[in-house]
Motif scaffolding. Sequence first.
Motif, PDB file in Angstrom:
ATOM      1  N   LYS B  74       0.887  -1.165   0.000  1.00  0.00           N
ATOM      2  CA  LYS B  74       0.000   0.000   0.000  1.00  0.00           C
ATOM      3  C   LYS B  74       0.918   1.206   0.000  1.00  0.00           C
ATOM      4  O   LYS B  74       1.722   1.362   0.918  1.00  0.00           O
ATOM      5  N   GLU B  75       0.812   2.014  -1.026  1.00  0.00           N
ATOM      6  CA  GLU B  75       1.756   3.109  -1.244  1.00  0.00           C
ATOM      7  C   GLU B  75       3.176   2.542  -1.179  1.00  0.00           C
ATOM      8  O   GLU B  75       3.488   1.635  -1.920  1.00  0.00           O
ATOM      9  N   TYR B  79       2.555  -4.637   3.747  1.00  0.00           N
ATOM     10  CA  TYR B  79       1.750  -5.022   4.901  1.00  0.00           C
ATOM     11  C   TYR B  79       1.601  -6.530   4.961  1.00  0.00           C
ATOM     12  O   TYR B  79       1.576  -7.195   3.923  1.00  0.00           O
ATOM     13  N   LEU B  91       4.283 -10.551  15.407  1.00  0.00           N
ATOM     14  CA  LEU B  91       5.293  -9.574  14.985  1.00  0.00           C
ATOM     15  C   LEU B  91       6.229  -9.354  16.155  1.00  0.00           C
ATOM     16  O   LEU B  91       5.790  -8.883  17.219  1.00  0.00           O
ATOM     17  N   HIS B  97      -2.994  -8.142  14.254  1.00  0.00           N
ATOM     18  CA  HIS B  97      -3.929  -8.429  13.163  1.00  0.00           C
ATOM     19  C   HIS B  97      -3.279  -8.062  11.830  1.00  0.00           C
ATOM     20  O   HIS B  97      -3.364  -8.807  10.860  1.00  0.00           O
ATOM     21  N   SER B  98      -2.636  -6.893  11.793  1.00  0.00           N
ATOM     22  CA  SER B  98      -1.891  -6.528  10.585  1.00  0.00           C
ATOM     23  C   SER B  98      -0.766  -5.570  10.951  1.00  0.00           C
ATOM     24  O   SER B  98      -0.777  -4.959  12.027  1.00  0.00           O
ATOM     25  N   VAL B  99       0.190  -5.457  10.042  1.00  0.00           N
ATOM     26  CA  VAL B  99       1.354  -4.611  10.322  1.00  0.00           C
ATOM     27  C   VAL B  99       1.960  -4.082   9.025  1.00  0.00           C
ATOM     28  O   VAL B  99       1.998  -4.779   8.020  1.00  0.00           O
ATOM     29  N   ALA B 100       2.377  -2.810   9.080  1.00  0.00           N
ATOM     30  CA  ALA B 100       3.213  -2.253   8.016  1.00  0.00           C
ATOM     31  C   ALA B 100       4.641  -2.636   8.376  1.00  0.00           C
ATOM     32  O   ALA B 100       5.158  -2.189   9.405  1.00  0.00           O
ATOM     33  N   LEU B 101       5.250  -3.485   7.558  1.00  0.00           N
ATOM     34  CA  LEU B 101       6.552  -4.067   7.931  1.00  0.00           C
ATOM     35  C   LEU B 101       7.681  -3.038   7.879  1.00  0.00           C
ATOM     36  O   LEU B 101       7.693  -2.145   7.036  1.00  0.00           O
ATOM     37  N   ARG B 102       8.609  -3.200   8.797  1.00  0.00           N
ATOM     38  CA  ARG B 102       9.809  -2.368   8.848  1.00  0.00           C
ATOM     39  C   ARG B 102      11.030  -3.275   8.821  1.00  0.00           C
ATOM     40  O   ARG B 102      10.972  -4.430   9.267  1.00  0.00           O
ATOM     41  N   ASP B 105      12.068  -6.588  11.011  1.00  0.00           N
ATOM     42  CA  ASP B 105      10.937  -7.212  11.712  1.00  0.00           C
ATOM     43  C   ASP B 105      11.000  -8.733  11.596  1.00  0.00           C
ATOM     44  O   ASP B 105      11.347  -9.275  10.543  1.00  0.00           O
TER      45      ASP B 105
END
Lengths: 295, 125
Positions: B74-75, B79, B91, B97-102, B105
């Motif tokens: 997403k952009e 995720y 994580l 439930h969900s995560v924007a990965l860095r 991680d």
Amino acid sequence: MGIYVTFWGVRGSIPTPGHATQRYGGNTACIEVLAGEELFILDGGSGLRSLGQDIVHRQGHPSIKAHLLFSHSHWDHIQGFPFFIPAYSGDSVMKIYGTNADDRKIFELLHGQMQDRYFPVQFSDLGSHIQPDHLNNGQKDINGVVVDFFNTHHPGGSLAYSISYKGKKVIYSTDNELDMLLLNRDESLEDPSIPRRAPQDLLDFFKGADLVIADGQYTDKEYPSKINWGHARANTLVDVCLEAQVKNLAVTHHDPMHSDDVVDKKIQECRERVVRFNGNLTVFGAREGITLKYA
Amino acid sequence: MHDDFENTVRLNPSKTFTPRPVERRDVFMHIKGPGAPQTIVIERGEHIIGRSTEASLRFLSSRVSRKHAKLFTKETDTYCMDLESHNGLLLNGIKVHSVALRDGDTLQIGDIVLIYHQGVQWASM
């Protein structure tokens, strides 16, 4: 359907973009809570802008029906509002809550920060339907979601909120210098290793929560030089949550001077304290871009 | 006349080194669980992680649900979102439930452990 909690801003005081804060994020306070069909937005720091963009992305349009709960009116909790895309949509309906019918402080402050001296668009020019509402000076049932509040310790005052839905409970308690409320404040300052005892009304408010999102800006080492700044020691949160039998603690309002590595270290200290007290509490650092689910 | 350039190495254009094109890709280092170790390059778009034949990131483990999680972009963010799996998505040890990965991680999907790395230099074939 349960409660979904998404972190959009977890930084205290001022946005802190940059490499050193990339992992936890640099946006100021904003939490999204979806309980059943009801959308709650807790605080409108710079993270609110990201939430607005995400709403457009996920829905394909910017219109929302939402309940906005602000802890207080300091800049890092309201500065994102003028940049919140759904506020410009004619089909959006947003309720801004005070504690009682006479409490329109936040509603009026949001007006104020959009005066032409500060911002090119006036509050009255926003296309959405923004209505003041209130929490009946206590619990309010909003379509099966029960919202409650608690007055916390912060310069100028601040509110903690509790959101309960179908047996699940989430607490948001930012900008709360819990240390000032402790029954053994002086002793625990002198000897940070002893358990810190919170007053019963605060424990009752936190009692049995599935998730507490709370201000734990400082380490034990930093706090003595920050007394009365309105923020708590992260380890104090641990003790209060253990006593209140909270299941998960998200430490938020990270210090703008703290890099990701420093936040990691602060969280590690909290986890070690849980182990030392033989507790059953999951502690983590609140981080932008994470969604948690309680069902 | 003094030659200012007498020590300059002059490149013969015909012998100029042409590097292989290098691009930056996001990868998972699969460090634990059936199939490890391996490096998985994440293509942009949407992917199902699971043990189903329909999963584009397939792990043959009984602790991984058939459709365990979804990976999507997403952009600029990648995720990962849990798909009501039996064992959940962890994580860095926390159930999400969900995560924007860095970068860095650690994701745990059943007994599969993946480390996410952002923008790893990857030579094109």
